[in-house]
Motif scaffolding. Structure first.
Motif, PDB file in Angstrom:
ATOM      1  N   ARG A   1     -27.641 -15.182 -43.643  1.00  0.00           N
ATOM      2  CA  ARG A   1     -28.466 -14.032 -43.257  1.00  0.00           C
ATOM      3  C   ARG A   1     -28.082 -13.491 -41.884  1.00  0.00           C
ATOM      4  N   ALA A   2     -27.554 -14.346 -41.013  1.00  0.00           N
ATOM      5  CA  ALA A   2     -27.199 -13.926 -39.653  1.00  0.00           C
ATOM      6  C   ALA A   2     -25.775 -13.400 -39.540  1.00  0.00           C
ATOM      7  N   LEU A   3     -24.982 -13.551 -40.592  1.00  0.00           N
ATOM      8  CA  LEU A   3     -23.595 -13.087 -40.557  1.00  0.00           C
ATOM      9  C   LEU A   3     -23.469 -11.630 -40.977  1.00  0.00           C
ATOM     10  N   ASN A   4     -22.498 -10.952 -40.376  1.00  0.00           N
ATOM     11  CA  ASN A   4     -22.120  -9.623 -40.843  1.00  0.00           C
ATOM     12  C   ASN A   4     -21.570  -9.739 -42.260  1.00  0.00           C
ATOM     13  N   HIS A   5     -21.382  -8.602 -42.895  1.00  0.00           N
ATOM     14  CA  HIS A   5     -20.904  -8.540 -44.277  1.00  0.00           C
ATOM     15  C   HIS A   5     -19.632  -9.367 -44.502  1.00  0.00           C
ATOM     16  N   ARG A   6     -18.718  -9.332 -43.538  1.00  0.00           N
ATOM     17  CA  ARG A   6     -17.471 -10.092 -43.641  1.00  0.00           C
ATOM     18  C   ARG A   6     -17.403 -11.200 -42.588  1.00  0.00           C
ATOM     19  N   GLY A   7     -18.561 -11.718 -42.208  1.00  0.00           N
ATOM     20  CA  GLY A   7     -18.624 -12.737 -41.161  1.00  0.00           C
ATOM     21  C   GLY A   7     -18.069 -14.082 -41.595  1.00  0.00           C
ATOM     22  N   ILE A   8     -17.823 -14.915 -40.602  1.00  0.00           N
ATOM     23  CA  ILE A   8     -17.269 -16.253 -40.836  1.00  0.00           C
ATOM     24  C   ILE A   8     -18.199 -17.285 -40.201  1.00  0.00           C
ATOM     25  N   PHE A   9     -18.518 -18.315 -40.969  1.00  0.00           N
ATOM     26  CA  PHE A   9     -19.322 -19.435 -40.479  1.00  0.00           C
ATOM     27  C   PHE A   9     -18.436 -20.678 -40.465  1.00  0.00           C
ATOM     28  N   VAL A  10     -18.456 -21.411 -39.349  1.00  0.00           N
ATOM     29  CA  VAL A  10     -17.665 -22.632 -39.222  1.00  0.00           C
ATOM     30  C   VAL A  10     -18.594 -23.779 -38.834  1.00  0.00           C
ATOM     31  N   GLN A  11     -18.603 -24.819 -39.652  1.00  0.00           N
ATOM     32  CA  GLN A  11     -19.355 -26.047 -39.374  1.00  0.00           C
ATOM     33  C   GLN A  11     -18.367 -27.043 -38.799  1.00  0.00           C
ATOM     34  N   ALA A  12     -18.598 -27.465 -37.569  1.00  0.00           N
ATOM     35  CA  ALA A  12     -17.656 -28.367 -36.894  1.00  0.00           C
ATOM     36  C   ALA A  12     -18.327 -29.697 -36.593  1.00  0.00           C
ATOM     37  N   GLY A  13     -18.823 -30.353 -37.630  1.00  0.00           N
ATOM     38  CA  GLY A  13     -19.467 -31.644 -37.433  1.00  0.00           C
ATOM     39  C   GLY A  13     -20.971 -31.527 -37.593  1.00  0.00           C
ATOM     40  N   ALA A  14     -21.660 -32.616 -37.307  1.00  0.00           N
ATOM     41  CA  ALA A  14     -23.116 -32.648 -37.420  1.00  0.00           C
ATOM     42  C   ALA A  14     -23.636 -33.857 -36.665  1.00  0.00           C
ATOM     43  N   SER A  15     -24.911 -33.811 -36.340  1.00  0.00           N
ATOM     44  CA  SER A  15     -25.529 -34.973 -35.712  1.00  0.00           C
ATOM     45  C   SER A  15     -25.621 -36.093 -36.747  1.00  0.00           C
ATOM     46  N   LYS A  16     -25.726 -37.318 -36.293  1.00  0.00           N
ATOM     47  CA  LYS A  16     -25.778 -38.458 -37.220  1.00  0.00           C
ATOM     48  C   LYS A  16     -26.906 -38.331 -38.236  1.00  0.00           C
ATOM     49  N   ALA A  17     -28.041 -37.803 -37.795  1.00  0.00           N
ATOM     50  CA  ALA A  17     -29.195 -37.679 -38.691  1.00  0.00           C
ATOM     51  C   ALA A  17     -28.983 -36.643 -39.780  1.00  0.00           C
ATOM     52  N   HIS A  18     -28.056 -35.708 -39.562  1.00  0.00           N
ATOM     53  CA  HIS A  18     -27.872 -34.613 -40.509  1.00  0.00           C
ATOM     54  C   HIS A  18     -26.507 -34.616 -41.214  1.00  0.00           C
ATOM     55  N   ILE A  19     -25.746 -35.680 -41.057  1.00  0.00           N
ATOM     56  CA  ILE A  19     -24.410 -35.712 -41.646  1.00  0.00           C
ATOM     57  C   ILE A  19     -24.434 -35.559 -43.170  1.00  0.00           C
ATOM     58  N   PRO A  20     -25.270 -36.279 -43.916  1.00  0.00           N
ATOM     59  CA  PRO A  20     -25.222 -36.113 -45.381  1.00  0.00           C
ATOM     60  C   PRO A  20     -25.490 -34.678 -45.814  1.00  0.00           C
ATOM     61  N   LYS A  21     -26.537 -34.055 -45.269  1.00  0.00           N
ATOM     62  CA  LYS A  21     -26.867 -32.681 -45.640  1.00  0.00           C
ATOM     63  C   LYS A  21     -25.761 -31.715 -45.212  1.00  0.00           C
ATOM     64  N   ALA A  22     -25.256 -31.903 -43.995  1.00  0.00           N
ATOM     65  CA  ALA A  22     -24.205 -31.004 -43.487  1.00  0.00           C
ATOM     66  C   ALA A  22     -22.935 -31.122 -44.322  1.00  0.00           C
ATOM     67  N   MET A  23     -22.574 -32.328 -44.705  1.00  0.00           N
ATOM     68  CA  MET A  23     -21.373 -32.529 -45.519  1.00  0.00           C
ATOM     69  C   MET A  23     -21.552 -31.893 -46.898  1.00  0.00           C
ATOM     70  N   LEU A  24     -22.720 -32.051 -47.500  1.00  0.00           N
ATOM     71  CA  LEU A  24     -22.989 -31.426 -48.799  1.00  0.00           C
ATOM     72  C   LEU A  24     -22.834 -29.915 -48.696  1.00  0.00           C
TER      73      LEU A  24
END
Length: 121
Positions: free
Chosen positions: A21-44
């Protein structure tokens, strides 16, 4: 209500749909890791949902693990010194309030980095 061309996150606790929702029409999102508590959800999200979302829109969702090199750190330091790269700082605490800073950080509401000032500069 703002839209962005690029969003890079290292926390992993917001769903990809919020970033979409926060990205422009041709925007790019990059996930560069996650906190230990959120690793499973972030990886999924990064490994399964991200590629699917990239296929169904012009927005791109990517995940990467960094290999830190000394020359990259020097480059980042030059960007910081020049003002071209500006970190988002949520709050600053004096050393005497470190416990309060940690309590705030554990609530997962920070909108940037939390700074502990060791000495007045």
């Amino acid at each position: 209500g703002k839209r962005y061309d690029l969003i890079m996150t290292v926390n992993g606790y917001h769903p990809n749909s919020a970033y979409r929702r926060a990205l422009n029409h041709r925007g790019i999102f990059v996930q560069a890791g996650a906190s230990k508590a959120h690793i499973p959800k972030a990886m999924l999200q990064a490994l399964l949902l991200g590629p699917l979302m990239s296929l169904t829109s012009k927005q791109k969702f990517r995940f990467f693990l960094a290999r830190v090199k000394q020359e990259d750190l020097f480059y980042l330091s030059r960007l910081l010194e020049s003002g071209a790269l500006k970190p988002v700082i949520d709050r600053c605490y004096p050393l005497s309030e470190t416990a309060e800073a940690i309590r705030y950080l554990e609530q997962w509401h920070s909108q940037g980095k939390i700074i502990i000032r060791v000495a007045n500069a």
